[in-house]
Design a protein around this motif. Structure first.
Motif, PDB file in Angstrom:
ATOM      1  N   LEU A 150      42.452 100.953  30.586  1.00  0.00           N
ATOM      2  CA  LEU A 150      43.630 101.489  29.914  1.00  0.00           C
ATOM      3  C   LEU A 150      43.592 100.942  28.231  1.00  0.00           C
ATOM      4  N   MET A 151      43.104  99.659  28.232  1.00  0.00           N
ATOM      5  CA  MET A 151      42.798  99.414  26.792  1.00  0.00           C
ATOM      6  C   MET A 151      41.926 100.056  26.291  1.00  0.00           C
ATOM      7  N   GLU A 152      40.720 100.404  26.702  1.00  0.00           N
ATOM      8  CA  GLU A 152      39.489 101.043  26.196  1.00  0.00           C
ATOM      9  C   GLU A 152      39.691 102.264  25.949  1.00  0.00           C
ATOM     10  N   GLU A 153      40.185 103.036  26.936  1.00  0.00           N
ATOM     11  CA  GLU A 153      40.122 104.344  26.942  1.00  0.00           C
ATOM     12  C   GLU A 153      41.404 105.230  26.387  1.00  0.00           C
ATOM     13  N   ALA A 170      49.720  86.838  39.317  1.00  0.00           N
ATOM     14  CA  ALA A 170      49.305  87.467  40.597  1.00  0.00           C
ATOM     15  C   ALA A 170      48.122  88.073  40.766  1.00  0.00           C
ATOM     16  N   GLY A 171      47.796  88.713  39.619  1.00  0.00           N
ATOM     17  CA  GLY A 171      46.543  89.523  39.849  1.00  0.00           C
ATOM     18  C   GLY A 171      45.249  88.936  39.724  1.00  0.00           C
ATOM     19  N   GLY A 172      45.409  87.466  39.230  1.00  0.00           N
ATOM     20  CA  GLY A 172      44.302  86.728  39.245  1.00  0.00           C
ATOM     21  C   GLY A 172      43.792  86.577  37.489  1.00  0.00           C
ATOM     22  N   ALA A 173      44.445  86.929  36.747  1.00  0.00           N
ATOM     23  CA  ALA A 173      44.244  86.861  35.161  1.00  0.00           C
ATOM     24  C   ALA A 173      44.730  85.790  34.574  1.00  0.00           C
ATOM     25  N   ASP A 174      44.461  85.334  33.389  1.00  0.00           N
ATOM     26  CA  ASP A 174      44.930  84.445  32.668  1.00  0.00           C
ATOM     27  C   ASP A 174      45.912  84.988  31.917  1.00  0.00           C
ATOM     28  N   PRO A 175      47.344  84.813  31.854  1.00  0.00           N
ATOM     29  CA  PRO A 175      48.293  85.463  30.916  1.00  0.00           C
ATOM     30  C   PRO A 175      48.056  85.085  29.550  1.00  0.00           C
ATOM     31  N   ALA A 176      47.704  83.917  29.161  1.00  0.00           N
ATOM     32  CA  ALA A 176      47.632  83.569  27.829  1.00  0.00           C
ATOM     33  C   ALA A 176      46.562  84.091  27.387  1.00  0.00           C
ATOM     34  N   ALA A 177      45.256  84.287  28.004  1.00  0.00           N
ATOM     35  CA  ALA A 177      44.237  84.869  27.333  1.00  0.00           C
ATOM     36  C   ALA A 177      44.451  86.389  27.264  1.00  0.00           C
ATOM     37  N   TRP A 178      45.140  87.071  28.211  1.00  0.00           N
ATOM     38  CA  TRP A 178      45.316  88.270  27.999  1.00  0.00           C
ATOM     39  C   TRP A 178      46.360  88.614  26.824  1.00  0.00           C
ATOM     40  N   VAL A 179      47.318  87.681  26.362  1.00  0.00           N
ATOM     41  CA  VAL A 179      48.154  87.883  25.226  1.00  0.00           C
ATOM     42  C   VAL A 179      47.104  88.178  24.062  1.00  0.00           C
ATOM     43  N   ARG A 181      44.215  88.812  24.015  1.00  0.00           N
ATOM     44  CA  ARG A 181      43.288  90.140  24.140  1.00  0.00           C
ATOM     45  C   ARG A 181      44.117  91.257  23.548  1.00  0.00           C
ATOM     46  N   LEU A 182      45.325  91.219  23.822  1.00  0.00           N
ATOM     47  CA  LEU A 182      46.147  92.320  23.193  1.00  0.00           C
ATOM     48  C   LEU A 182      46.726  92.148  21.917  1.00  0.00           C
ATOM     49  N   ASP A 183      46.345  91.434  21.234  1.00  0.00           N
ATOM     50  CA  ASP A 183      46.665  91.094  19.503  1.00  0.00           C
ATOM     51  C   ASP A 183      46.441  92.472  18.971  1.00  0.00           C
ATOM     52  N   GLY A 184      47.437  92.653  18.152  1.00  0.00           N
ATOM     53  CA  GLY A 184      47.429  94.102  17.750  1.00  0.00           C
ATOM     54  C   GLY A 184      47.911  95.437  18.340  1.00  0.00           C
ATOM     55  N   ARG A 185      48.074  95.226  19.768  1.00  0.00           N
ATOM     56  CA  ARG A 185      48.584  96.186  20.449  1.00  0.00           C
ATOM     57  C   ARG A 185      49.819  95.678  21.484  1.00  0.00           C
ATOM     58  N   MET A 186      50.664  94.666  20.880  1.00  0.00           N
ATOM     59  CA  MET A 186      51.438  94.150  21.677  1.00  0.00           C
ATOM     60  C   MET A 186      52.411  93.436  20.988  1.00  0.00           C
ATOM     61  N   LYS A 187      53.459  93.736  20.984  1.00  0.00           N
ATOM     62  CA  LYS A 187      54.710  93.072  20.116  1.00  0.00           C
ATOM     63  C   LYS A 187      56.051  92.811  21.061  1.00  0.00           C
ATOM     64  N   CYS A 220      51.582  83.694  22.329  1.00  0.00           N
ATOM     65  CA  CYS A 220      52.473  84.892  21.608  1.00  0.00           C
ATOM     66  C   CYS A 220      52.748  84.596  20.156  1.00  0.00           C
ATOM     67  N   ARG A 221      52.831  83.234  19.906  1.00  0.00           N
ATOM     68  CA  ARG A 221      53.003  83.007  18.420  1.00  0.00           C
ATOM     69  C   ARG A 221      51.775  83.380  17.534  1.00  0.00           C
ATOM     70  N   ALA A 222      50.473  83.186  18.152  1.00  0.00           N
ATOM     71  CA  ALA A 222      49.477  83.326  17.278  1.00  0.00           C
ATOM     72  C   ALA A 222      49.341  84.998  17.072  1.00  0.00           C
ATOM     73  N   ILE A 223      49.720  85.810  17.952  1.00  0.00           N
ATOM     74  CA  ILE A 223      49.460  87.089  17.677  1.00  0.00           C
ATOM     75  C   ILE A 223      50.851  87.751  17.030  1.00  0.00           C
ATOM     76  N   GLY A 224      51.927  87.130  16.802  1.00  0.00           N
ATOM     77  CA  GLY A 224      52.875  87.404  16.110  1.00  0.00           C
ATOM     78  C   GLY A 224      53.826  88.331  16.836  1.00  0.00           C
ATOM     79  N   MET A 225      54.185  87.894  18.279  1.00  0.00           N
ATOM     80  CA  MET A 225      55.235  88.351  19.095  1.00  0.00           C
ATOM     81  C   MET A 225      56.586  88.795  18.499  1.00  0.00           C
ATOM     82  N   ALA A 226      57.151  89.895  18.492  1.00  0.00           N
ATOM     83  CA  ALA A 226      58.438  90.197  17.957  1.00  0.00           C
ATOM     84  C   ALA A 226      59.436  89.968  18.943  1.00  0.00           C
ATOM     85  N   TRP A 227      59.251  90.194  20.271  1.00  0.00           N
ATOM     86  CA  TRP A 227      60.534  90.095  21.253  1.00  0.00           C
ATOM     87  C   TRP A 227      59.783  89.252  22.470  1.00  0.00           C
ATOM     88  N   TYR A 228      60.537  88.394  23.082  1.00  0.00           N
ATOM     89  CA  TYR A 228      60.201  87.376  24.105  1.00  0.00           C
ATOM     90  C   TYR A 228      61.385  87.792  25.283  1.00  0.00           C
TER      91      TYR A 228
END
Length: 256
Positions: A150-153, A170-179, A181-187, A220-228
């Motif tokens: 989904l990210m790449e295509e 639950a999917g076996g991923a690291d939530p913090a690492a994914w936050v 990774r989504l820098d620039g595409r998640m607020k 979340c702070r590092a990527i400038g999250m707008a809404w928690y």
């Protein structure tokens, strides 16, 4: 993170938002807990003007939504008008249709093709489409997760994300690492905790489970999250109490 960035996902309170009167009482209680905003999801068939009036009455912003897929595709103009009325930028999809997610990578690609035009139309109107994950997006196809597909295509400008921390874990991923990774595409992020009772994971109030909140909130702070956005799919106590527990936990973190 500031306390003014903390929102409640109304899906948590879906049994209390079926009528305009129910919604108004619910928004009053949400505001009394201390939340600054709500994500509109799974409410009854209520006139959008009444939704806006009720949110305004209780001093709540509408920061994001979850919109049924058919409406996103077939009623894009009406969706845009609603979000403009609500002064709400983030137009969310809670889950892709079942026939796409059960068809493997080609199903994901068919979804990507179909959502591209509505997502671009939202972008051109000054809004932002955001995709909310579940566990299934961390299934691998040929060494690559569906989230990576989904990210790449997808168009990085028009297709953004609303990572759900519980379902990532639950999917076996690291939530913090994914936050990160989504820098620039998640607020907008969905915060929910995972507790273990016996051998089974369960939804839990923030701080009541086993998630690594230091790492997640730092990301979340590092990527400038707008809404928690606090969400709890199933509560083992009164859902208003659950939202209050999570709010207190987050405000303690916000004030550190």
């Amino acid at each position: 993170m500031r306390t003014g960035q903390i929102a409640a996902q109304l899906y948590t309170l879906r049994e209390y938002t079926r009528t305009a009167e129910d919604l108004d009482r619910t928004l009053r209680r949400v505001a009394e807990i201390g939340y600054a905003a709500v994500q509109v999801s799974s409410i009854g068939p209520i006139d959008p003007r009444e939704v806006k009036a009720s949110a305004d009455r209780h001093g709540l912003a509408i920061c994001a939504t979850h919109v049924p897929y058919a409406r996103l595709v077939d009623e894009t103009d009406a969706v845009i008008a609603e979000h403009k009325l609500w002064d709400c930028r983030y137009v969310g999809l809670g889950m892709m249709p079942k026939h796409y997610r059960e068809a493997g990578p080609e199903g994901y690609r068919a979804f990507i093709r179909e959502i591209a035009e509505p997502a671009r139309k939202l972008k051109d109107a000054g809004l932002q489409f955001v995709y909310h994950n579940h566990r299934m997006e961390f299934e691998k196809f040929g060494g690559r997760t569906a989230m990576e597909l989904l990210m790449e295509e997808t168009d990085p400008d028009a297709f953004h994300f609303e990572l759900d921390t519980y379902w990532a874990q639950a999917g076996g991923a690291d939530p913090a690492a994914w936050v990160r990774r989504l820098d620039g595409r998640m607020k907008v992020v969905h915060l929910k905790d995972m507790a273990v009772h016996g051998d089974e994971p369960h939804f839990a109030e923030l701080g009541e489970g086993n998630m690594n909140w230091d790492a997640i909130l730092d990301a979340c702070r590092a990527i400038g999250m707008a809404w928690y956005v606090v969400e709890q799919d199933v509560c083992r106590r009164d859902p208003f109490e659950s939202l209050a527990i999570s709010f207190r936990y987050l405000t303690e973190r916000a004030n550190r």
